[in-house]
Design an enzyme around this catalytic site. Structure first.
Site, PDB file in Angstrom:
ATOM      1  N   HIS A  13       0.815  -1.218   0.000  1.00 12.42           N
ATOM      2  CA  HIS A  13       0.000   0.000   0.000  1.00 12.42           C
ATOM      3  C   HIS A  13       0.848   1.268   0.000  1.00 12.42           C
ATOM      4  CE1 HIS A  13      -3.597   2.159   0.104  1.00 12.42           C
ATOM      5  NE2 HIS A  13      -3.970   2.030   1.379  1.00 12.42           N
ATOM      6  N   ASP A  52      -2.359   2.260  -4.425  1.00 14.55           N
ATOM      7  CA  ASP A  52      -3.548   2.705  -3.708  1.00 14.55           C
ATOM      8  C   ASP A  52      -4.702   1.725  -3.900  1.00 14.55           C
ATOM      9  OD1 ASP A  52      -2.266   5.015  -2.810  1.00 14.55           O
ATOM     10  OD2 ASP A  52      -2.822   6.128  -4.619  1.00 14.55           O
TER      11      ASP A  52
END
Length: 397
Positions: free
Chosen positions: A359, A363
């Site tokens: 992450h 995204d």
């Protein structure tokens, strides 16, 4: 002349290997280029051939970790035909301790460490089942066959203690590192595999006859992944310090279960390959991995990984990223499930998909979009992956 056999360098990043198996015993006569040992690195199993013929003296034991360049055995090249062969030397040594053992025909498949324990404990070789390569009896096999001491009430219940291989230890380190050093999340989706099933059912026989390989699921998933990676390039990236490297090519790592653990050979430039070329490469790489013939170079440099837990019956999982990559696609088993289409319920072959991703650079929008792109391609492969030119794409015309 005494020749010193040293550990060769398997690759630039490897500084240590482990003696997985000695294929000869101390005092054996070996021929030039004869494979005398198998070495485990953190990436692959390697073979060590004798550089010259002669009588060998082992300097390290099975299970020992040794540095690249370290001496592991000596070969006395001055001793030739007069040297006793393997089975004669082993039988002579064993007979000095145990009459029962000396008559055994299994003495030529004992590792040096196993032989020592057999002699010291007068164990019958006939009672031992070898689990090593070609039925070779290892030290652990002998330990498990060793008679228990003490009364029945004091006997321990059966247990087996096995040292982790260098490859397995390195995999463990990397997996823990991934969990600690990345912001790993997993997103899921499902795909109706009906269209892929129909294409395979209609063309798989022709495909196999013409190309000599099966039209499997991996080519569909690889090409669907290539398409999605082009659409969402962050998934085809990695972090290097304070920078993000985005690859303009797709080197797809394919997770394969081998005898030494999980291996990930790489399909290079998958974006340039056809269905046939991918299936040929998948078959060849999988066979080499399962035969422990895969090389370090063949497992280095992937940009994205596909793992198929479905072959073991997995319904759903959260695959762990293969560092330094930033994402991995998990395939699972295909099960007939009820799904709603236009307000009606149908039974369709459905697979759950999982994308684990870092992450820090990927995204939620990109991870979800990536899986949606995979889903779209697999539910309409004739149009999206083949441009409605099925025979041309499969090279059947």
């Amino acid at each position: 002349m005494i020749l010193e056999m040293k550990v060769p360098s398997p690759g630039e990043s490897i500084t240590e290997v482990e003696i997985a198996t000695w294929l000869v015993a101390d005092g054996d006569y070996v021929e030039k280029d004869q494979i005398i040992a198998e070495l485990d690195s953190d990436k692959a199993t390697l073979e060590l051939p004798a550089e010259e013929g002669g009588v060998i003296t082992l300097k390290v034991q099975e299970g020992d970790s040794v540095d690249v360049g370290q001496i592991v055995c000596l070969i006395d090249t001055s001793k030739g035909g007069e040297a006793k062969n393997n089975s004669e030397l082993k039988e002579e040594l064993v007979s000095s301790k145990s009459e029962e053992t000396s008559s055994s025909t299994k003495s030529d498949i004992l590792s040096p460490a196993a032989k020592k324990i057999i002699i010291e404990n007068n164990i019958k070789i006939e009672d031992i089942k070898g689990t090593g390569k070609d039925g070779r009896i290892t030290k652990q096999d002998v330990i498990m066959a060793k008679p228990s001491m003490g009364s029945a009430s004091n006997k321990k219940r059966d247990e087996k203690r096995t040292k982790l291989s260098l490859l397995r230890r390195k995999v463990a380190e990397r997996l823990v590192s991934v969990k600690n050093d990345t912001a790993m999340l997993t997103t899921f989706n499902e795909v109706d595999m009906s269209a892929v099933f129909e294409l395979r059912k209609k063309y798989k026989e022709k495909f196999k006859v013409k190309h000599g390989v099966n039209l499997g699921f991996m080519s569909f998933f690889t090409l669907a992944s290539v398409r999605a990676l082009k659409e969402f390039p962050a998934v085809n990236s990695m972090i290097d310090g304070d920078e993000m490297i985005t690859y303009q090519y797709c080197d797809i790592s394919i997770a394969v279960s081998g005898p030494k653990g999980l291996m990930v050979p790489v399909i290079r430039h998958a974006e340039k390959l056809s269905f046939k070329e991918i299936e040929v490469q998948v078959k060849a790489l999988a066979e080499r991995a399962r035969d422990s013939k895969i090389t370090v170079d063949e497992m280095t440099g992937g940009t994205f990984t596909i793992s198929n837990g479905g072959v073991f019956g997995s319904m759903l999982s959260t695959p762990i990223i293969n560092p330094p990559q930033s994402a991995i696609l998990g395939m699972h088993n295909i099960v007939e499930r009820p799904i709603a289409i236009d307000g009606k319920v149908f039974i369709r072959p459905v697979m759950y998909l999982a994308l684990s991703y870092d992450h820090r650079i990927i995204d939620g929008r990109e991870s979800v979009g990536f899986l949606v792109s995979i889903k779209e391609a697999l539910e309409n492969p004739a149009e999206i992956l083949m441009g409605n030119k099925i025979l041309e794409t499969l090279e059947l015309k």
